[in-house]
Scaffold this motif. Structure first.
Motif, PDB file in Angstrom:
ATOM      1  N   ALA A  99     -32.361-104.329  26.539  1.00 41.18           N
ATOM      2  CA  ALA A  99     -31.145-103.746  25.982  1.00 41.18           C
ATOM      3  C   ALA A  99     -30.020-103.762  27.011  1.00 41.18           C
ATOM      4  O   ALA A  99     -28.838-103.692  26.649  1.00 41.18           O
ATOM      5  CB  ALA A  99     -31.409-102.316  25.505  1.00 41.18           C
ATOM      6  N   ALA A 100     -30.381-103.865  28.289  1.00 46.82           N
ATOM      7  CA  ALA A 100     -29.382-103.979  29.350  1.00 46.82           C
ATOM      8  C   ALA A 100     -28.912-105.419  29.492  1.00 46.82           C
ATOM      9  O   ALA A 100     -27.716-105.708  29.540  1.00 46.82           O
ATOM     10  CB  ALA A 100     -29.949-103.470  30.672  1.00 46.82           C
ATOM     11  N   THR A 101     -29.870-106.339  29.577  1.00 40.38           N
ATOM     12  CA  THR A 101     -29.550-107.762  29.591  1.00 40.38           C
ATOM     13  C   THR A 101     -30.819-108.543  29.333  1.00 40.38           C
ATOM     14  O   THR A 101     -31.925-108.052  29.574  1.00 40.38           O
ATOM     15  CB  THR A 101     -28.910-108.191  30.924  1.00 40.38           C
ATOM     16  N   THR A 102     -30.653-109.756  28.832  1.00 34.74           N
ATOM     17  CA  THR A 102     -31.794-110.585  28.483  1.00 34.74           C
ATOM     18  C   THR A 102     -31.841-111.842  29.349  1.00 34.74           C
ATOM     19  O   THR A 102     -30.841-112.268  29.911  1.00 34.74           O
ATOM     20  CB  THR A 102     -31.731-111.024  27.004  1.00 34.74           C
ATOM     21  N   ARG A 103     -33.022-112.407  29.407  1.00 40.14           N
ATOM     22  CA  ARG A 103     -33.222-113.677  30.100  1.00 40.14           C
ATOM     23  C   ARG A 103     -32.483-114.799  29.374  1.00 40.14           C
ATOM     24  O   ARG A 103     -32.488-114.867  28.151  1.00 40.14           O
ATOM     25  CB  ARG A 103     -34.723-113.974  30.137  1.00 40.14           C
ATOM     26  N   LEU A 104     -31.837-115.677  30.121  1.00 35.57           N
ATOM     27  CA  LEU A 104     -31.135-116.811  29.539  1.00 35.57           C
ATOM     28  C   LEU A 104     -32.128-117.801  28.942  1.00 35.57           C
ATOM     29  O   LEU A 104     -33.086-118.215  29.594  1.00 35.57           O
ATOM     30  CB  LEU A 104     -30.297-117.507  30.613  1.00 35.57           C
ATOM     31  N   ASP A 105     -31.896-118.171  27.696  1.00 33.55           N
ATOM     32  CA  ASP A 105     -32.742-119.160  27.038  1.00 33.55           C
ATOM     33  C   ASP A 105     -32.501-120.530  27.689  1.00 33.55           C
ATOM     34  O   ASP A 105     -31.349-120.927  27.887  1.00 33.55           O
ATOM     35  CB  ASP A 105     -32.388-119.211  25.547  1.00 33.55           C
ATOM     36  N   PRO A 106     -33.558-121.274  28.030  1.00 30.67           N
ATOM     37  CA  PRO A 106     -33.379-122.592  28.668  1.00 30.67           C
ATOM     38  C   PRO A 106     -32.515-123.547  27.846  1.00 30.67           C
ATOM     39  O   PRO A 106     -31.763-124.344  28.410  1.00 30.67           O
ATOM     40  CB  PRO A 106     -34.815-123.119  28.792  1.00 30.67           C
ATOM     41  N   ASP A 107     -32.604-123.471  26.528  1.00 30.10           N
ATOM     42  CA  ASP A 107     -31.781-124.342  25.682  1.00 30.10           C
ATOM     43  C   ASP A 107     -30.299-123.980  25.778  1.00 30.10           C
ATOM     44  O   ASP A 107     -29.426-124.841  25.620  1.00 30.10           O
ATOM     45  CB  ASP A 107     -32.236-124.259  24.224  1.00 30.10           C
ATOM     46  N   VAL A 108     -30.020-122.708  26.042  1.00 36.37           N
ATOM     47  CA  VAL A 108     -28.640-122.280  26.231  1.00 36.37           C
ATOM     48  C   VAL A 108     -28.098-122.848  27.544  1.00 36.37           C
ATOM     49  O   VAL A 108     -26.973-123.367  27.605  1.00 36.37           O
ATOM     50  CB  VAL A 108     -28.546-120.744  26.223  1.00 36.37           C
ATOM     51  N   LEU A 109     -28.897-122.770  28.581  1.00 33.71           N
ATOM     52  CA  LEU A 109     -28.482-123.334  29.864  1.00 33.71           C
ATOM     53  C   LEU A 109     -28.208-124.831  29.733  1.00 33.71           C
ATOM     54  O   LEU A 109     -27.210-125.333  30.260  1.00 33.71           O
ATOM     55  CB  LEU A 109     -29.564-123.093  30.922  1.00 33.71           C
ATOM     56  N   GLU A 110     -29.062-125.520  29.015  1.00 36.59           N
ATOM     57  CA  GLU A 110     -28.883-126.965  28.825  1.00 36.59           C
ATOM     58  C   GLU A 110     -27.566-127.267  28.118  1.00 36.59           C
ATOM     59  O   GLU A 110     -26.880-128.242  28.452  1.00 36.59           O
ATOM     60  CB  GLU A 110     -30.051-127.526  28.016  1.00 36.59           C
ATOM     61  N   ALA A 111     -27.188-126.436  27.154  1.00 40.70           N
ATOM     62  CA  ALA A 111     -25.923-126.634  26.445  1.00 40.70           C
ATOM     63  C   ALA A 111     -24.724-126.350  27.339  1.00 40.70           C
ATOM     64  O   ALA A 111     -23.650-126.962  27.179  1.00 40.70           O
ATOM     65  CB  ALA A 111     -25.875-125.734  25.211  1.00 40.70           C
ATOM     66  N   MET A 112     -24.886-125.444  28.303  1.00 41.95           N
ATOM     67  CA  MET A 112     -23.782-125.050  29.177  1.00 41.95           C
ATOM     68  C   MET A 112     -23.538-126.032  30.319  1.00 41.95           C
ATOM     69  O   MET A 112     -22.389-126.204  30.761  1.00 41.95           O
ATOM     70  CB  MET A 112     -24.068-123.659  29.769  1.00 41.95           C
ATOM     71  N   PHE A 132     -28.363-111.354  23.715  1.00 44.56           N
ATOM     72  CA  PHE A 132     -29.213-112.190  22.862  1.00 44.56           C
ATOM     73  C   PHE A 132     -29.508-113.539  23.536  1.00 44.56           C
ATOM     74  O   PHE A 132     -29.415-114.588  22.954  1.00 44.56           O
ATOM     75  CB  PHE A 132     -28.623-112.366  21.456  1.00 44.56           C
ATOM     76  N   HIS A 133     -29.842-113.452  24.824  1.00 42.35           N
ATOM     77  CA  HIS A 133     -30.328-114.596  25.601  1.00 42.35           C
ATOM     78  C   HIS A 133     -29.258-115.637  25.883  1.00 42.35           C
ATOM     79  O   HIS A 133     -29.546-116.822  26.054  1.00 42.35           O
ATOM     80  CB  HIS A 133     -31.557-115.226  24.935  1.00 42.35           C
ATOM     81  N   GLY A 134     -28.006-115.172  25.948  1.00 41.95           N
ATOM     82  CA  GLY A 134     -26.900-116.003  26.387  1.00 41.95           C
ATOM     83  C   GLY A 134     -26.452-115.598  27.780  1.00 41.95           C
ATOM     84  O   GLY A 134     -27.072-114.743  28.425  1.00 41.95           O
ATOM     85  N   PRO A 135     -25.364-116.185  28.267  1.00 44.04           N
ATOM     86  CA  PRO A 135     -24.883-115.886  29.618  1.00 44.04           C
ATOM     87  C   PRO A 135     -24.136-114.557  29.698  1.00 44.04           C
ATOM     88  O   PRO A 135     -23.624-114.059  28.691  1.00 44.04           O
ATOM     89  CB  PRO A 135     -23.934-117.053  29.912  1.00 44.04           C
ATOM     90  N   LYS A 136     -24.070-114.004  30.888  1.00 46.81           N
ATOM     91  CA  LYS A 136     -23.281-112.799  31.138  1.00 46.81           C
ATOM     92  C   LYS A 136     -21.807-113.180  31.243  1.00 46.81           C
ATOM     93  O   LYS A 136     -21.455-114.316  31.531  1.00 46.81           O
ATOM     94  CB  LYS A 136     -23.737-112.114  32.420  1.00 46.81           C
ATOM     95  N   TYR A 177     -17.879-122.603  29.555  1.00 49.84           N
ATOM     96  CA  TYR A 177     -19.330-122.742  29.467  1.00 49.84           C
ATOM     97  C   TYR A 177     -19.989-121.475  28.965  1.00 49.84           C
ATOM     98  O   TYR A 177     -21.029-121.509  28.311  1.00 49.84           O
ATOM     99  CB  TYR A 177     -19.953-123.202  30.788  1.00 49.84           C
ATOM    100  N   GLY A 178     -19.355-120.324  29.225  1.00 50.85           N
ATOM    101  CA  GLY A 178     -19.862-119.083  28.658  1.00 50.85           C
ATOM    102  C   GLY A 178     -19.733-119.064  27.148  1.00 50.85           C
ATOM    103  O   GLY A 178     -20.647-118.650  26.428  1.00 50.85           O
ATOM    104  N   ILE A 179     -18.592-119.515  26.638  1.00 50.58           N
ATOM    105  CA  ILE A 179     -18.349-119.559  25.199  1.00 50.58           C
ATOM    106  C   ILE A 179     -19.335-120.498  24.512  1.00 50.58           C
ATOM    107  O   ILE A 179     -19.922-120.165  23.467  1.00 50.58           O
ATOM    108  CB  ILE A 179     -16.895-119.974  24.925  1.00 50.58           C
ATOM    109  N   VAL A 180     -19.529-121.682  25.093  1.00 50.32           N
ATOM    110  CA  VAL A 180     -20.483-122.638  24.533  1.00 50.32           C
ATOM    111  C   VAL A 180     -21.894-122.055  24.557  1.00 50.32           C
ATOM    112  O   VAL A 180     -22.660-122.187  23.599  1.00 50.32           O
ATOM    113  CB  VAL A 180     -20.414-123.977  25.299  1.00 50.32           C
ATOM    114  N   GLY A 181     -22.237-121.360  25.656  1.00 49.56           N
ATOM    115  CA  GLY A 181     -23.547-120.722  25.759  1.00 49.56           C
ATOM    116  C   GLY A 181     -23.728-119.610  24.753  1.00 49.56           C
ATOM    117  O   GLY A 181     -24.803-119.452  24.160  1.00 49.56           O
ATOM    118  N   LEU A 182     -22.672-118.829  24.518  1.00 46.80           N
ATOM    119  CA  LEU A 182     -22.735-117.751  23.526  1.00 46.80           C
ATOM    120  C   LEU A 182     -23.042-118.317  22.145  1.00 46.80           C
ATOM    121  O   LEU A 182     -23.928-117.815  21.437  1.00 46.80           O
ATOM    122  CB  LEU A 182     -21.411-116.993  23.515  1.00 46.80           C
TER     123      LEU A 182
END
Length: 389
Positions: A8-21, A202-206, A245-250
């Motif tokens: 609820a504080a923060t989530t792990r970044l999904d690897p597929d999100v990182l790849e898109a960023m 929801f597993h996106g970037p900060k 890259y944050g927007i694309v990751g979101l």
């Protein structure tokens, strides 16, 4: 074992999100406000992300504005609507996130608005009858009530509150940070003026979020003025070069969340139920704060555990951390400190001597991690009881 239960504080970044960023960090680095090819390519990526978010929420891309996160989005909705519409009164609850509560308290202190707090019961439920009383007594009102409470998990009936706001021509903003990406929002039917999202929940970037602004607002008012000035970005609604890259990751993270939501919910609810059952069976005197143990009335990602009063209470999080377990919490009153949970403090009949821990789950958690966390808590209390004897 190490176990992370602070989603609820923060989530792990999904690897597929990182790849898109990554391409936006290295190859496609142009300024989206530039008119040359490098800039145009990046502008296209932003607008594609906006369309993705809008499509998932069943709204128009013109009503989605990217921000630095949920706090900025909340501040924009609150401050800009009050300023633009000349609102003189706001209603919120004592259980809101500080992004909302502190903002409204600041405006009240500056005599910009009068602030009213709606009543809550011992489990943190909003008193809708009292809300209507406040709406009836005060015209030109902003109502700001969160959809899912980040500490005790309580869910608010957005339709019921929104319909009340429409009846009294009040502006309705809801902090939906904890439910975005975990529950579906259909903005064609939801009676709200503003909702928000933060990618890292929801597993996106900060450092990136968004604000939905209803083009005509459900209360019949027009668009709001910008909160951040200094440029024409975000269709003149937010100055400053976009966090591309944050927007694309979101957008990618929200797309994944929607595609896999049912499977993730089933998995996470099974973990939450497992922890509830084990704690009830193995730890005498345990209870749960708010409605967090009611799967039908709370966030399936949050469980707020009320533990028996003991000398362990002040050191619970520290002892869990030593055992490799990351969680959060706090009692209503922390011994020797003014710090503590304003949410728990606001609950009538809350016992300040009981320790409280918030476990918050994600798709990456496992049953073994739940078992380890429960075993650790039980062992801590067993050792404490042995010392007392």
């Amino acid at each position: 074992m190490r176990a992370y239960f602070d989603n609820a504080a923060t989530t792990r970044l999904d690897p597929d999100v990182l790849e898109a960023m990554l391409p936006l960090m290295t190859e496609d680095f142009g300024n989206p406000s530039s008119i040359h090819a490098h800039g145009r390519k990046v502008r296209t990526a932003i607008e594609k992300a906006r369309k993705t978010v809008a499509s998932l929420l069943h709204t128009s891309p013109a009503e989605i504005f990217f921000t630095s996160g949920g706090t900025e989005a909340d501040n924009t909705a609150i401050r800009s609507s009050i300023e633009t519409y000349g609102l003189t009164h706001a209603i919120t609850s004592p259980l809101e996130h500080h992004a909302v509560l502190h903002t409204l308290e600041h405006l009240a202190k500056k005599n910009v608005i009068k602030l009213s707090l709606v009543e809550v019961d011992e489990d943190g439920r909003i008193n809708l009858a009292h809300l209507e009383e406040l709406l009836h007594a005060h015209p030109d009102t902003l109502v700001s009530l969160m959809h899912g409470n980040n500490e005790i998990g309580n869910l608010l009936d957005l339709n019921a509150v929104g319909q009340l706001c429409q009846e009294y021509q009040a502006v309705f903003h809801s902090d939906t940070v904890q439910t975005m990406g975990h529950f579906r929002h259909n903005l064609q039917h939801l009676p709200v003026d503003f909702i928000v999202g933060a990618a890292h929940k929801f597993h996106g970037p900060k450092g990136v979020g968004f604000l939905y602004v209803n083009a005509n607002t459900k209360s019949g008012r027009g668009p709001i003025h910008p909160f951040v000035h200094g440029g024409s970005q975000e269709r003149n609604m937010r100055g400053g070069t976009e966090n591309v890259y944050g927007i694309v990751g979101l957008a990618k993270a929200l797309e994944i969340a929607y595609a896999q939501m049912e499977n993730h919910r089933q998995h996470i609810e099974s973990l939450k139920s497992r922890m509830i059952e084990q704690l009830r069976e193995r730890l005498e005197g345990v209870s749960f704060n708010g409605l967090s143990a009611d799967l039908s009335a709370s966030l399936y990602t949050v469980l707020n555990v009320s533990l028996p009063a003991s000398d362990l209470s002040d050191m619970l999080l520290f002892n869990l951390d030593i055992a490799g377990i990351s969680a959060s919490g706090g009692s209503a009153c922390t011994s020797g400190s003014n710090l503590g949970s304003h949410v728990l403090s606001a609950l009538p009949n809350n016992d300040p001597d009981r320790g409280a821990i918030r476990f918050s789950f994600s798709k990456y958690n496992t049953a073994d991690e739940v078992d380890y966390a429960v075993n650790t808590l039980v062992e801590l209390y067993q050792r404490e009881q042995e010392v007392v004897k």
